[in-house]
Motif scaffolding. Structure first.
Motif, mmCIF file in Angstrom:
data_model
loop_
_atom_site.group_PDB
_atom_site.id
_atom_site.type_symbol
_atom_site.label_atom_id
_atom_site.label_comp_id
_atom_site.label_asym_id
_atom_site.label_seq_id
_atom_site.Cartn_x
_atom_site.Cartn_y
_atom_site.Cartn_z
ATOM 1 N N ASP A 35 0.853 -1.189 0.000
ATOM 2 C CA ASP A 35 0.000 0.000 0.000
ATOM 3 C C ASP A 35 0.892 1.242 0.000
ATOM 4 O OD1 ASP A 35 -1.817 2.016 0.390
ATOM 5 O OD2 ASP A 35 -2.918 0.999 1.986
ATOM 6 N N THR A 36 0.780 2.062 -1.037
ATOM 7 C CA THR A 36 1.622 3.264 -1.141
ATOM 8 C C THR A 36 0.877 4.542 -0.767
ATOM 9 O OG1 THR A 36 1.054 3.466 -3.488
ATOM 10 C CG2 THR A 36 3.060 2.225 -2.924
ATOM 11 N N SER A 37 -0.325 4.421 -0.177
ATOM 12 C CA SER A 37 -1.050 5.600 0.272
ATOM 13 C C SER A 37 -0.344 6.210 1.471
ATOM 14 C CB SER A 37 -2.480 5.223 0.661
ATOM 15 O OG SER A 37 -2.473 4.387 1.814
ATOM 16 N N VAL A 38 -0.722 7.430 1.840
ATOM 17 C CA VAL A 38 -0.105 8.109 2.982
ATOM 18 C C VAL A 38 -0.262 7.286 4.246
ATOM 19 C CG1 VAL A 38 -0.214 10.153 4.451
ATOM 20 C CG2 VAL A 38 -0.407 10.396 1.969
ATOM 21 N N LEU A 39 -1.477 6.802 4.497
ATOM 22 C CA LEU A 39 -1.712 6.007 5.699
ATOM 23 C C LEU A 39 -1.020 4.655 5.621
ATOM 24 C CD1 LEU A 39 -5.482 6.741 6.494
ATOM 25 C CD2 LEU A 39 -3.462 7.538 7.735
ATOM 26 N N GLY A 40 -0.982 4.082 4.439
ATOM 27 C CA GLY A 40 -0.306 2.805 4.279
ATOM 28 C C GLY A 40 1.180 2.915 4.565
ATOM 29 N N ARG A 41 1.824 3.928 3.993
ATOM 30 C CA ARG A 41 3.268 4.125 4.264
ATOM 31 C C ARG A 41 3.505 4.436 5.737
ATOM 32 N NH1 ARG A 41 2.889 7.351 -0.358
ATOM 33 N NH2 ARG A 41 3.197 9.218 0.922
ATOM 34 N N TRP A 42 2.593 5.219 6.319
ATOM 35 C CA TRP A 42 2.724 5.560 7.745
ATOM 36 C C TRP A 42 2.646 4.309 8.613
ATOM 37 C CZ3 TRP A 42 -1.193 4.861 11.451
ATOM 38 C CH2 TRP A 42 -0.916 5.381 12.709
ATOM 39 N N TRP A 43 1.673 3.444 8.334
ATOM 40 C CA TRP A 43 1.465 2.266 9.177
ATOM 41 C C TRP A 43 2.682 1.348 9.192
ATOM 42 C CZ3 TRP A 43 -1.374 0.691 13.000
ATOM 43 C CH2 TRP A 43 -1.431 -0.674 13.319
ATOM 44 N N TRP A 44 3.344 1.202 8.065
ATOM 45 C CA TRP A 44 4.472 0.276 7.985
ATOM 46 C C TRP A 44 5.814 0.934 8.325
ATOM 47 C CZ3 TRP A 44 3.401 -4.517 8.382
ATOM 48 C CH2 TRP A 44 2.209 -5.027 7.859
ATOM 49 N N THR A 45 5.811 2.221 8.623
ATOM 50 C CA THR A 45 7.066 2.888 8.989
ATOM 51 C C THR A 45 7.059 3.432 10.412
ATOM 52 O OG1 THR A 45 6.272 4.983 8.033
ATOM 53 C CG2 THR A 45 7.612 3.559 6.617
ATOM 54 N N VAL A 46 5.879 3.614 11.004
ATOM 55 C CA VAL A 46 5.806 4.155 12.357
ATOM 56 C C VAL A 46 6.092 3.046 13.366
ATOM 57 C CG1 VAL A 46 3.347 3.692 12.844
ATOM 58 C CG2 VAL A 46 4.458 5.740 13.798
ATOM 59 N N ASP A 47 6.540 3.425 14.576
ATOM 60 C CA ASP A 47 6.783 2.442 15.630
ATOM 61 C C ASP A 47 5.440 2.103 16.286
ATOM 62 O OD1 ASP A 47 7.629 0.846 17.655
ATOM 63 O OD2 ASP A 47 8.900 2.332 18.637
ATOM 64 N N ARG A 48 4.867 0.973 15.913
ATOM 65 C CA ARG A 48 3.531 0.620 16.384
ATOM 66 C C ARG A 48 3.516 0.232 17.856
ATOM 67 N NH1 ARG A 48 3.985 -1.581 11.317
ATOM 68 N NH2 ARG A 48 4.259 -3.718 12.056
ATOM 69 N N TRP A 49 4.630 -0.249 18.398
ATOM 70 C CA TRP A 49 4.682 -0.577 19.831
ATOM 71 C C TRP A 49 4.615 0.698 20.677
ATOM 72 C CZ3 TRP A 49 3.600 -5.111 21.708
ATOM 73 C CH2 TRP A 49 3.841 -6.251 20.944
ATOM 74 N N THR A 50 5.338 1.717 20.249
ATOM 75 C CA THR A 50 5.260 3.000 20.957
ATOM 76 C C THR A 50 3.862 3.590 20.841
ATOM 77 O OG1 THR A 50 7.613 3.474 20.607
ATOM 78 C CG2 THR A 50 6.177 5.351 21.052
ATOM 79 N N LEU A 51 3.285 3.490 19.664
ATOM 80 C CA LEU A 51 1.932 3.989 19.446
ATOM 81 C C LEU A 51 0.937 3.265 20.357
ATOM 82 C CD1 LEU A 51 0.332 5.973 17.635
ATOM 83 C CD2 LEU A 51 -0.035 4.064 16.059
ATOM 84 N N LEU A 52 1.084 1.956 20.488
ATOM 85 C CA LEU A 52 0.206 1.174 21.365
ATOM 86 C C LEU A 52 0.380 1.587 22.827
ATOM 87 C CD1 LEU A 52 -1.760 -1.182 21.885
ATOM 88 C CD2 LEU A 52 0.237 -2.710 21.961
ATOM 89 N N ALA A 53 1.637 1.753 23.269
ATOM 90 C CA ALA A 53 1.889 2.158 24.651
ATOM 91 C C ALA A 53 1.271 3.517 24.953
ATOM 92 C CB ALA A 53 3.394 2.184 24.918
ATOM 93 N N LEU A 54 1.389 4.447 24.016
ATOM 94 C CA LEU A 54 0.784 5.765 24.205
ATOM 95 C C LEU A 54 -0.741 5.661 24.267
ATOM 96 C CD1 LEU A 54 3.008 7.875 21.769
ATOM 97 C CD2 LEU A 54 3.031 7.966 24.275
ATOM 98 N N GLY A 55 -1.314 4.804 23.422
ATOM 99 C CA GLY A 55 -2.760 4.616 23.449
ATOM 100 C C GLY A 55 -3.244 4.068 24.790
ATOM 101 N N ILE A 56 -2.499 3.122 25.354
ATOM 102 C CA ILE A 56 -2.880 2.553 26.655
ATOM 103 C C ILE A 56 -2.741 3.605 27.753
ATOM 104 C CG2 ILE A 56 -2.368 0.770 28.351
ATOM 105 C CD1 ILE A 56 -1.389 -0.995 26.067
ATOM 106 N N LEU A 57 -1.692 4.429 27.685
ATOM 107 C CA LEU A 57 -1.548 5.504 28.671
ATOM 108 C C LEU A 57 -2.726 6.477 28.603
ATOM 109 C CD1 LEU A 57 2.271 6.377 28.423
ATOM 110 C CD2 LEU A 57 1.069 5.442 30.416
ATOM 111 N N ILE A 58 -3.160 6.807 27.398
ATOM 112 C CA ILE A 58 -4.318 7.694 27.246
ATOM 113 C C ILE A 58 -5.568 7.034 27.828
ATOM 114 C CG2 ILE A 58 -5.850 8.773 25.555
ATOM 115 C CD1 ILE A 58 -3.378 9.226 23.791
ATOM 116 N N ALA A 59 -5.715 5.726 27.620
ATOM 117 C CA ALA A 59 -6.863 5.012 28.181
ATOM 118 C C ALA A 59 -6.829 5.041 29.706
ATOM 119 C CB ALA A 59 -6.868 3.569 27.675
ATOM 120 N N PHE A 60 -5.652 4.827 30.294
ATOM 121 C CA PHE A 60 -5.525 4.930 31.749
ATOM 122 C C PHE A 60 -5.875 6.345 32.212
ATOM 123 C CE2 PHE A 60 -2.885 1.002 32.078
ATOM 124 C CZ PHE A 60 -3.557 0.436 33.149
ATOM 125 N N GLY A 61 -5.463 7.334 31.430
ATOM 126 C CA GLY A 61 -5.790 8.711 31.779
ATOM 127 C C GLY A 61 -7.289 8.942 31.820
#
Length: 374
Positions: free
Chosen positions: A8-34
């Motif tokens: 997938d060469t779309s903006v979101l597709g390139r983002w998904w495969w290049t971003v650190d998804r573990w960090t993104l998940l950890a931040l999401g869980i912190l927001i949920a705890f908040g």
């Protein structure tokens, strides 16, 4: 399973495969705890100041989708646009600091907030991430471009920021910004003689603050001497952790939120300790560690000095702020009014942290060798 294919060469597709998804998940869980802890602690805090039970919680929850959009949206940017956004944000934050000093609201002897359309804004929160990026740019340009006075410009900008923050006064934010800026300076190749000079200046600054700022003296005295100063909040916080034990008293069953004036903000970690227990608190600490360590690993082998300095500054700032809040709550250091990232109540803090972590995710994305985004 993700809906994005590797091809997938779309903006979101390139983002998904290049971003650190573990960090993104950890931040999401912190927001949920908040969200959970804000719902637990805010009604009691709102009641003490005459507000409807969930008024504060509603204000915070309304901002969470905005913060999530900022975090994701900024993480889509290229390195070049992260730098541009940071510089524009930094200049805007400086203007807002000046406006705050002139027209801001005084709370507990400090002028740190300004009201805009009913929203209480704290400009210093936005200075932290934007200055870290701007300073990194100056350090990198000074090293890589012969004749460019990047280091001198960075020093002048730092002195300007520190002077504006101390005028409020806000020693805590000044200490954090100083530590982050000093760390970036060191990574950029600061001579050891200047390292020693900055360390001496920092110690001198803290000693000066002790003698010149009564509230700083009171907090340090209260930390060093149990009989000195007002230790009410610290004592209640420690009692909360003792009451919670390993597994906590249960959601909504804690009593510390009814006793601590700042249970929804500076001491929200104590609410987590009482209602959810030490194991959940350790899990929260682990989430902060995941963000810090994963981001550091993503910088391994980074060949751009600007990216290295900018991302390191954002990582250090995030980790240091969490450490100060949790350390204060556990009486491991003098108390300091600083939010626990993504968990404490505070609109300015939430939005500024989303901006900072969005820029960190953008800077640590995997980039091709030929990608012209620096």
């Amino acid at each position: 399973m993700t809906s994005f294919a590797r091809t997938d060469t779309s903006v979101l597709g390139r983002w998904w495969w290049t971003v650190d998804r573990w960090t993104l998940l950890a931040l999401g869980i912190l927001i949920a705890f908040g969200m959970i802890l804000t719902l637990a602690a805010s009604p009691a805090a709102g009641g003490r100041i005459g507000l409807e039970g969930f008024h504060l919680a509603k204000r915070q929850l309304v901002l969470i989708p905005v913060a999530a959009a900022i975090l994701i949206g900024v993480s889509l940017l290229s390195v070049k646009w992260v730098r541009r956004l940071a510089v524009i944000g930094f200049l805007g934050s400086l203007v807002m600091l000046l406006v705050t000093l002139a027209f801001g609201t005084e709370i507990k002897g400090a002028v740190r907030w300004i009201s805009i359309a009913g929203f209480s804004l704290q400009p210093s929160e936005f200075v932290k991430p934007t200055f870290a990026i701007t300073a990194a740019w100056m350090f990198a340009a000074g090293k890589e471009e012969e004749g460019f006075p990047g280091i001198s410009i960075s020093i002048l900008l730092y002195l300007m920021v520190a002077a504006l923050l101390l005028a409020q006064p806000d020693l805590g934010q000044t200490v954090v910004i100083t530590a982050v800026w000093g760390g970036q300076f060191f990574l950029a190749g600061l001579p050891l003689l200047l390292v020693a000079g900055l360390a001496i200046a920092a110690v001198g600054g803290i000693i000066g603050a002790y003698f010149l700022l009564p509230h700083v003296a009171a907090r340090i005295d209260g930390f060093l001497d149990p009989q000195a100063g007002d230790r009410y909040q610290v004592n209640r916080s420690l009692e909360a952790f003792s009451n919670g034990g390993l597994f906590g008293t249960g959601p909504g069953e804690g009593s510390v939120k009814n006793l601590l004036p700042d249970s929804h903000s500076d001491f929200i970690f104590a609410v987590a300790g009482e209602e959810f227990g030490a194991l959940v608190c350790l899990f929260i600490v682990a989430l902060f560690a995941v963000v810090v360590l994963r981001s550091m690993l993503r910088l391994w082998g980074e060949h751009s000095l600007f990216v290295l300095l900018a991302a390191s500054g954002l990582i250090f700032q995030f980790g240091l702020q969490a450490l100060i809040n949790m350390g204060s709550t556990l009486h491991l250091m003098p108390t300091k009014g600083m939010t626990l990232p993504f968990i404490s109540y505070g609109g300015s803090s939430l939005l500024a942290l989303a901006l900072g972590m969005g820029m960190l995710l953008a800077l640590t994305r995997k980039r091709g060798a030929l990608e012209e985004d620096r």
